[in-house]
Design a protein around this motif. Structure first.
Motif, PDB file in Angstrom:
ATOM      1  N   ARG A   1       0.842  -1.202   0.000  1.00 21.04           N
ATOM      2  CA  ARG A   1       0.000   0.000   0.000  1.00 21.04           C
ATOM      3  C   ARG A   1       0.869   1.240   0.000  1.00 21.04           C
ATOM      4  NH1 ARG A   1      -3.859  -1.834   4.617  1.00 21.04           N
ATOM      5  NH2 ARG A   1      -4.896   0.167   4.536  1.00 21.04           N
ATOM      6  N   ASN A   2       1.977   1.142   0.718  1.00 18.84           N
ATOM      7  CA  ASN A   2       2.914   2.244   0.734  1.00 18.84           C
ATOM      8  C   ASN A   2       3.506   2.524  -0.627  1.00 18.84           C
ATOM      9  OD1 ASN A   2       4.078   3.946   2.808  1.00 18.84           O
ATOM     10  ND2 ASN A   2       3.779   2.103   4.034  1.00 18.84           N
ATOM     11  N   LEU A   3       3.564   1.482  -1.430  1.00 17.34           N
ATOM     12  CA  LEU A   3       4.117   1.658  -2.772  1.00 17.34           C
ATOM     13  C   LEU A   3       3.045   2.182  -3.722  1.00 17.34           C
ATOM     14  CD1 LEU A   3       6.297  -1.541  -3.230  1.00 17.34           C
ATOM     15  CD2 LEU A   3       7.008   0.711  -2.497  1.00 17.34           C
ATOM     16  N   GLY A   4       1.865   2.392  -3.201  1.00 13.90           N
ATOM     17  CA  GLY A   4       0.817   2.981  -4.023  1.00 13.90           C
ATOM     18  C   GLY A   4      -0.189   1.991  -4.566  1.00 13.90           C
ATOM     19  N   TYR A   5      -0.157   0.754  -4.072  1.00  5.91           N
ATOM     20  CA  TYR A   5      -1.121  -0.235  -4.550  1.00  5.91           C
ATOM     21  C   TYR A   5      -2.399  -0.157  -3.734  1.00  5.91           C
ATOM     22  CZ  TYR A   5       2.451  -2.177  -7.472  1.00  5.91           C
ATOM     23  OH  TYR A   5       3.395  -2.321  -8.441  1.00  5.91           O
ATOM     24  N   ASN A   6      -3.508  -0.492  -4.365  1.00  6.88           N
ATOM     25  CA  ASN A   6      -4.751  -0.450  -3.602  1.00  6.88           C
ATOM     26  C   ASN A   6      -4.845  -1.668  -2.683  1.00  6.88           C
ATOM     27  OD1 ASN A   6      -5.875  -2.689  -4.959  1.00  6.88           O
ATOM     28  ND2 ASN A   6      -6.662  -1.387  -6.590  1.00  6.88           N
ATOM     29  N   ASP A   7      -5.811  -1.604  -1.788  1.00  5.41           N
ATOM     30  CA  ASP A   7      -5.934  -2.645  -0.759  1.00  5.41           C
ATOM     31  C   ASP A   7      -6.012  -4.037  -1.366  1.00  5.41           C
ATOM     32  OD1 ASP A   7      -5.966  -0.650   0.997  1.00  5.41           O
ATOM     33  OD2 ASP A   7      -8.051  -0.880   1.619  1.00  5.41           O
ATOM     34  N   HIS A   8      -6.821  -4.133  -2.371  1.00  9.28           N
ATOM     35  CA  HIS A   8      -7.063  -5.419  -2.991  1.00  9.28           C
ATOM     36  C   HIS A   8      -5.769  -6.003  -3.585  1.00  9.28           C
ATOM     37  CE1 HIS A   8      -9.546  -7.743  -6.194  1.00  9.28           C
ATOM     38  NE2 HIS A   8      -8.546  -8.437  -5.727  1.00  9.28           N
ATOM     39  N   ASP A   9      -5.116  -5.200  -4.382  1.00 10.63           N
ATOM     40  CA  ASP A   9      -3.881  -5.668  -5.021  1.00 10.63           C
ATOM     41  C   ASP A   9      -2.822  -5.999  -3.976  1.00 10.63           C
ATOM     42  OD1 ASP A   9      -5.105  -5.271  -7.361  1.00 10.63           O
ATOM     43  OD2 ASP A   9      -4.013  -3.463  -7.933  1.00 10.63           O
ATOM     44  N   ALA A  10      -2.764  -5.157  -2.957  1.00  9.01           N
ATOM     45  CA  ALA A  10      -1.764  -5.364  -1.910  1.00  9.01           C
ATOM     46  C   ALA A  10      -2.020  -6.701  -1.222  1.00  9.01           C
ATOM     47  CB  ALA A  10      -1.825  -4.218  -0.904  1.00  9.01           C
ATOM     48  N   ALA A  11      -3.296  -6.949  -0.928  1.00  5.11           N
ATOM     49  CA  ALA A  11      -3.634  -8.185  -0.223  1.00  5.11           C
ATOM     50  C   ALA A  11      -3.327  -9.405  -1.097  1.00  5.11           C
ATOM     51  CB  ALA A  11      -5.104  -8.165   0.165  1.00  5.11           C
ATOM     52  N   GLU A  12      -3.630  -9.270  -2.369  1.00  5.96           N
ATOM     53  CA  GLU A  12      -3.378 -10.389  -3.282  1.00  5.96           C
ATOM     54  C   GLU A  12      -1.883 -10.705  -3.340  1.00  5.96           C
ATOM     55  OE1 GLU A  12      -7.298 -11.150  -4.987  1.00  5.96           O
ATOM     56  OE2 GLU A  12      -5.485 -12.261  -4.594  1.00  5.96           O
ATOM     57  N   ALA A  13      -1.118  -9.644  -3.523  1.00  6.61           N
ATOM     58  CA  ALA A  13       0.330  -9.844  -3.669  1.00  6.61           C
ATOM     59  C   ALA A  13       0.922 -10.401  -2.374  1.00  6.61           C
ATOM     60  CB  ALA A  13       1.003  -8.532  -4.055  1.00  6.61           C
ATOM     61  N   ALA A  14       0.392  -9.946  -1.241  1.00  6.96           N
ATOM     62  CA  ALA A  14       0.900 -10.431   0.042  1.00  6.96           C
ATOM     63  C   ALA A  14       0.642 -11.931   0.160  1.00  6.96           C
ATOM     64  CB  ALA A  14       0.238  -9.678   1.185  1.00  6.96           C
ATOM     65  N   GLN A  15      -0.537 -12.309  -0.234  1.00  9.11           N
ATOM     66  CA  GLN A  15      -0.898 -13.725  -0.167  1.00  9.11           C
ATOM     67  C   GLN A  15       0.019 -14.574  -1.053  1.00  9.11           C
ATOM     68  OE1 GLN A  15      -4.203 -15.015   0.992  1.00  9.11           O
ATOM     69  NE2 GLN A  15      -4.280 -16.948  -0.048  1.00  9.11           N
ATOM     70  N   GLU A  16       0.211 -14.080  -2.249  1.00  6.35           N
ATOM     71  CA  GLU A  16       1.097 -14.798  -3.173  1.00  6.35           C
ATOM     72  C   GLU A  16       2.505 -14.914  -2.590  1.00  6.35           C
ATOM     73  OE1 GLU A  16       0.325 -16.181  -6.066  1.00  6.35           O
ATOM     74  OE2 GLU A  16      -1.747 -15.641  -5.644  1.00  6.35           O
TER      75      GLU A  16
ATOM     76  N   GLU B   1      -0.376   5.799 -11.295  1.00  2.00           N
ATOM     77  CA  GLU B   1       0.730   5.139 -10.613  1.00  2.00           C
ATOM     78  C   GLU B   1       1.826   6.122 -10.253  1.00  2.00           C
ATOM     79  OE1 GLU B   1       1.967   1.752 -12.839  1.00  2.00           O
ATOM     80  OE2 GLU B   1       0.220   0.593 -12.232  1.00  2.00           O
ATOM     81  N   SER B   2       1.434   7.379 -10.208  1.00  2.00           N
ATOM     82  CA  SER B   2       2.459   8.389  -9.962  1.00  2.00           C
ATOM     83  C   SER B   2       3.088   8.226  -8.578  1.00  2.00           C
ATOM     84  CB  SER B   2       1.860   9.779 -10.103  1.00  2.00           C
ATOM     85  OG  SER B   2       0.722   9.867  -9.262  1.00  2.00           O
ATOM     86  N   ALA B   3       2.331   7.631  -7.654  1.00  2.00           N
ATOM     87  CA  ALA B   3       2.852   7.512  -6.297  1.00  2.00           C
ATOM     88  C   ALA B   3       3.773   6.304  -6.129  1.00  2.00           C
ATOM     89  CB  ALA B   3       1.692   7.399  -5.314  1.00  2.00           C
ATOM     90  N   MET B   4       3.922   5.558  -7.216  1.00  2.00           N
ATOM     91  CA  MET B   4       4.705   4.333  -7.105  1.00  2.00           C
ATOM     92  C   MET B   4       6.169   4.604  -6.783  1.00  2.00           C
ATOM     93  SD  MET B   4       2.918   1.573  -7.869  1.00  2.00           S
ATOM     94  CE  MET B   4       1.304   1.188  -8.562  1.00  2.00           C
ATOM     95  N   VAL B   5       6.683   3.817  -5.893  1.00  2.00           N
ATOM     96  CA  VAL B   5       8.109   3.888  -5.601  1.00  2.00           C
ATOM     97  C   VAL B   5       8.840   3.145  -6.717  1.00  2.00           C
ATOM     98  CG1 VAL B   5       9.868   3.025  -4.005  1.00  2.00           C
ATOM     99  CG2 VAL B   5       7.765   4.006  -3.128  1.00  2.00           C
ATOM    100  N   ASP B   6      10.024   3.536  -6.989  1.00  2.00           N
ATOM    101  CA  ASP B   6      10.794   2.834  -8.019  1.00  2.00           C
ATOM    102  C   ASP B   6      11.063   1.412  -7.548  1.00  2.00           C
ATOM    103  OD1 ASP B   6      12.491   1.871  -9.860  1.00  2.00           O
ATOM    104  OD2 ASP B   6      14.094   3.335  -9.529  1.00  2.00           O
ATOM    105  N   MET B   7      10.459   0.469  -8.246  1.00  2.00           N
ATOM    106  CA  MET B   7      10.549  -0.918  -7.805  1.00  2.00           C
ATOM    107  C   MET B   7      11.932  -1.509  -8.024  1.00  2.00           C
ATOM    108  SD  MET B   7       7.678  -2.123  -6.640  1.00  2.00           S
ATOM    109  CE  MET B   7       7.226  -3.751  -7.172  1.00  2.00           C
TER     110      MET B   7
END
Lengths: 204, 697
Positions: A43-58, A107-113
């Protein structure tokens, strides 16, 4: 109490317990500890709750697979980096999918991955927040102080009420309100210090 | 030193009172006389510092976010926390919520009330998930799905909903307790499928189907529960779903392992492209199999970990082998449901229900017509993936060229230009490749490569996808000539390009893996083993997820990952990875590349043994490596040279100087020819030869 045990268990002890793949309790504890951090991270990287939760699970799943394969390097301080490494690709994957599906997103808030330093900064922030959150939970669960003390703390710190107002509201002296603040803070510090130790990846 | 406490300050001792100290700490406004006192009184100044410390600490704590739940213990159940309902007792406590048996006060009817568990500090997600469940279930009307009565907010502000109370038994225990024929099992199962199909038609995937989420009520009708993890299908027109967790992105701790047994391989593998309604179909498959056979399809798994592995690799036994009375058609249906490849399952629960209907009516089932063409295409693709992975430098070039040509042939990118560039590049490179270029390694290869790189940059600067592919290849060729500096720019640029492209969907996992692999090699050559480890790890994950766990590229990456560990002195990890690579290499198809890879793994294992001083068995491993290699490479292949060098080293260590000298000489000859006099390995061989020769003089 099971929850308390899990919460104060050190990460390294937890990892040792994970070596037994049938130890469901260990997996649950691991999941409970790291999933929220991973979600906060994303979420800090700018992802929404849903995406964040999905990625965390993965990520947790992926870690499980890697742990099983003995691929996780147990040397100190590496767990976070390892999880961040996995998470990074999970998130990239999502972005990739979105891009493929032509779903526009800000995605402007995205941190450089691609920047390890800023990623580990974000991770560290999340980890600390998680420790604090868990500490507050434990404080709530195990508070031995009288409810008035905790209430005074809560009103003072969380509701940002003036000390005088808190004192009047609870029928306490101003001195006692400050005392309450100091006591609860001390107790909370204690919990935080213990959990920090538990979260650290030094050998058990 | 003990931290001072406020209580330490006694009244009337001339010190500053707490209230005033708090004010000073907050506003930093000590009067001159207070300042004077603070500079003299250790107790007061320490207290002030302690208060400031507390304030900073509490500010950090507060930054965690507002608490919605009081820190004071919550109300007990019997205080009537849910308006309009009397909670009678707890039915079930899951990670997400608590379900109570309850009575609706207005109607006196029994019902179940579900409350969000501990909203409080981190409840945003859970709350949304809870609300979603309400929304999803509220819109469903089907005899197989529980009915929602009402939803609202409890007295503590947290959401709740009341639903029909289903009195019944879990699907699995119902089947265990009733003595059912396979046909009766199928009939019961069909009702479950029908309810799931209804959800699918409404665009909802359940995502957590398992026997515990299906209750068979007192009338013998199965009811599907717990849509708490369900998620609406999005973009279902193209068969893609928004979300791909094991059991929902918002699954909580307690449900994590419980769901494993019913999770489809694509969920376990984390293959987001493959997630859709077929994960429910897979879960239904596990349930059917269990119902028919009395055991799970992978019942022999000793652990969760094995279960994962099996799910990806093993084939379950046919139900008819386990349970008599099951016919061939039912075998086919059950196994089709459990196919590791989603494409080969039934696409939706609707299709499955129709198939079950055909079965129950004695009609031919469709699954039997599983097309030969499909199987053939799959097989060819699988072999293509394996064969397109390059083994040596030349193969990398050719492989990348072919792969790129093929990839771009299906797009509208200027195909002619791509193929032309690639073919001219390939021609140029062939002339300088050490494997074919017979001695040309002495002809200023690095300068030549630099020229080619520049040329390619100029020609393809406007085509990052194509350029990145060629840059990777060039970078690897540079590395092949021990020129890490020359490789660095090409590989780093390619990496940046592919990384962006991947995020944009313009590059596949496999392509990203390729560049991660190259980057790892680069870092390794530059001596940054930690970074190398990280990149190899990334490549490994990507390869495993794209070309599969047993593909050559995956095995090779594992082997290299082991080297990165070894270089950091982490021998135990290195050994583990090599072992895993070795085990996997057993299932590689026989080929030159596989033999080279296996030899390299053996070499790696030998090198580890060498580090531990076990020279005799190390020598054996090197000889084994040479044997693996010999049938597939030329006698003066550089790998033969390197292995001979290692053999010579070991022979020297155990006192077989004569053989050692002979092998060192041959090793040096080969390496000189293949790698040139400046290469590190050539120099090492020369040094060994010199030492042995001087010893024999």
């Amino acid at each position: 109490m099971k929850e308390t045990q899990d919460a104060s268990r050190t990460t390294s002890a937890m990892l040792v317990a994970l070596a037994d793949p049938q130890n469901a309790v260990a997996w649950e504890a691991f999941d409970a500890r790291y999933r929220p951090i991973l979600i906060g991270f994303a979420r800090n990287l700018g992802y929404n709750d849903h995406d964040a939760a999905e990625a965390a699970q993965e990520t947790i799943l992926r870690f499980l697979i890697e742990w099983r394969d003995g691929r996780y390097d147990k040397s100190r301080g590496r767990l976070g980096a390892w999880l961040v490494g996995i998470m990074r690709f999970r998130l990239l994957d999502q972005r990739r999918q979105r891009a493929t599906a032509n779903i526009g997103r800000g995605e402007s808030a995205m941190v450089d991955m691609n920047d390890d330093a800023s990623l580990s900064q974000v991770w560290e922030r999340e980890r600390r927040e998680s420790v604090l959150r868990e500490s507050l939970e434990e404080l709530r669960r195990t508070s031995r102080s009288d409810p008035k003390t905790v209430k005074a703390f809560e009103m003072l710190v969380y509701h940002t009420l003036a000390p005088k107002v808190v004192a009047d509201e609870l029928g306490m002296s101003l001195h006692d309100v400050y005392l309450a603040k100091s006591r609860v803070a001390a107790r909370l510090r204690e919990i935080v210090a213990r959990l920090e130790l538990a979260y650290s990846e030094e050998p058990a | 030193m003990r931290r001072p406490e406020l209580t330490d300050v006694g009244p009337g001792d001339g010190c500053i009172g707490i209230e005033r100290l708090e004010a000073i700490a907050a506003a930093d406004d000590a009067t001159p006389s207070e300042s004077g006192h603070l500079s003299l009184c250790a107790r007061c100044s320490e207290l002030l510092e302690a208060i400031k410390g507390d304030n900073a600490f509490l500010a950090e704590v507060k930054g965690v976010g507002p608490i919605r739940r009081s820190l004071v213990a919550p109300d007990a159940i019997d205080d009537g926390p849910v308006p309009g309902y009397k909670l009678i007792g707890e039915l079930h406590r899951g990670g997400q919520g608590v379900v109570y048996r309850a009575e609706q006060l207005a109607t006196r009817r029994s019902c179940a009330v579900k409350r969000l568990l501990g909203g409080g500090l981190a409840s945003g997600r859970a709350r949304r998930r809870f609300e979603r469940e309400v929304e999803l279930v509220a819109n469903m009307r089907h005899p197989g799905v529980v009915t929602l009565y009402e939803s609202g907010l409890a007295r503590d502000g947290e959401p709740f909903f009341a639903m029909e109370l289903v009195v019944g038994e879990r699907f699995d225990s119902y089947i265990r307790m009733s003595v059912l024929t396979p046909r009766q099992v199928v009939e019961l199962f069909r009702s479950v499928v029908d309810a799931v199909a209804y959800a699918h038609r409404r665009g909802v995937i359940h995502r957590d189907l398992k026997p515990g989420n299906v209750l068979v009520d007192t009338d013998g009708h199965p009811r599907v529960l717990d849509f708490g993890l369900a998620r609406p299908m999005e973009n279902s027109a193209v068969g893609m779903l928004d979300g791909f967790g094991l059991a929902g992105g918002e699954t909580v701790a307690g449900e994590f392992l419980g769901t494993f047994a019913y999770a489809a391989p694509e969920q376990l593998r984390g293959d987001p492209d493959a997630i859709d309604s077929r994960i429910d179909v897979y879960a239904l498959g596990v349930m059917l199999y269990e119902a028919l056979c009395g055991s799970k399809p992978f019942a022999s798994a000793a652990s969760v970990a094995d279960l994962l592995l099996q799910r990806l690799e093993a084939k379950p036994r046919r139900p008819s082998e386990i349970s008599p009375g099951i016919d061939r058609d039912l075998d086919v249906i059950a196994l089709k449901l459990l196919d590791p490849e989603p494409d080969r399952r039934y696409g939706t629960a609707d299709e499955l229900r129709d198939e079950l209907d055909r079965y129950l009516q004695g009609k031919p089932i469709l699954a039997r017509e599983d097309s030969f063409v499909y199987v053939a295409v799959k097989t060819i693709r699988r072999h293509w993936a394996a064969s397109s992975v390059a083994g040596g430098v030349l193969l990398l070039i050719v492989g990348a060229s072919i792969a790129l040509s093929i990839a771009y042939a299906t797009t509208d990118i200027a195909l002619g230009k791509a193929q032309k560039s690639l073919s001219s590049l390939k021609n140029s490179m062939t002339n300088v490749d050490p494997e074919l270029g017979r001695g040309s390694s002495q002809l200023g290869v690095n300068e030549f490569l630099a020229l080619v790189t520049e040329q390619v940059n100029q020609e393809l600067g406007d085509d990052p996808e194509l350029l990145s592919g060629i840059l990777v290849t060039l970078g690897l060729v540079h590395l092949g000539f021990d020129d890490a500096v020359g490789a660095q720019d090409a590989i780093e640029r390619a990496h940046a390009m592919r990384f962006d492209a991947f995020a944009q969907g313009a590059c596949t996992k496999e392509e990203l893996a390729e560049v991660e692999f190259a980057l790892a090699r680069l870092r390794f050559n530059l001596g940054d083993y930690t970074a190398s480890e990280r990149a190899y790890h990334a490549a490994f994950v990507l390869y495993e997820e794209s070309v599969g766990p047993h593909a050559l590229a995956t095995v090779e990456t594992l082997r290299q990952l082991a080297s990165a560990y070894r270089a950091q002195g982490k021998f135990q990890e290195a050994r583990q990875f090599l072992k895993s690579a070795f085990d996997r290499s057993a299932s590689l198809e026989v080929s030159r590349e596989a033999a080279i890879s296996k030899a390299a793994i053996l070499n790696g294992m030998a090198a580890l043994g060498r580090a531990e001083g076990d020279f005799a068995s190390t020598l054996g491993l090197y000889q084994e490596a040479l044997d693996a290699l010999a049938p597939y490479v030329e006698p003066d292949d550089f790998r033969v040279g390197r292995t001979l060098y290692s053999i010579a080293l070991m022979q020297d260590a155990i006192g077989e100087q004569a053989s050692a000298t002979e092998n060192a000489r041959e090793a040096h000859r080969i390496l000189l020819l293949r790698k040139g006099p400046e290469a590190k390995t050539t120099k090492e061989a020369a040094a060994l030869l010199a030492r042995l020769s001087s010893g024999t003089l």
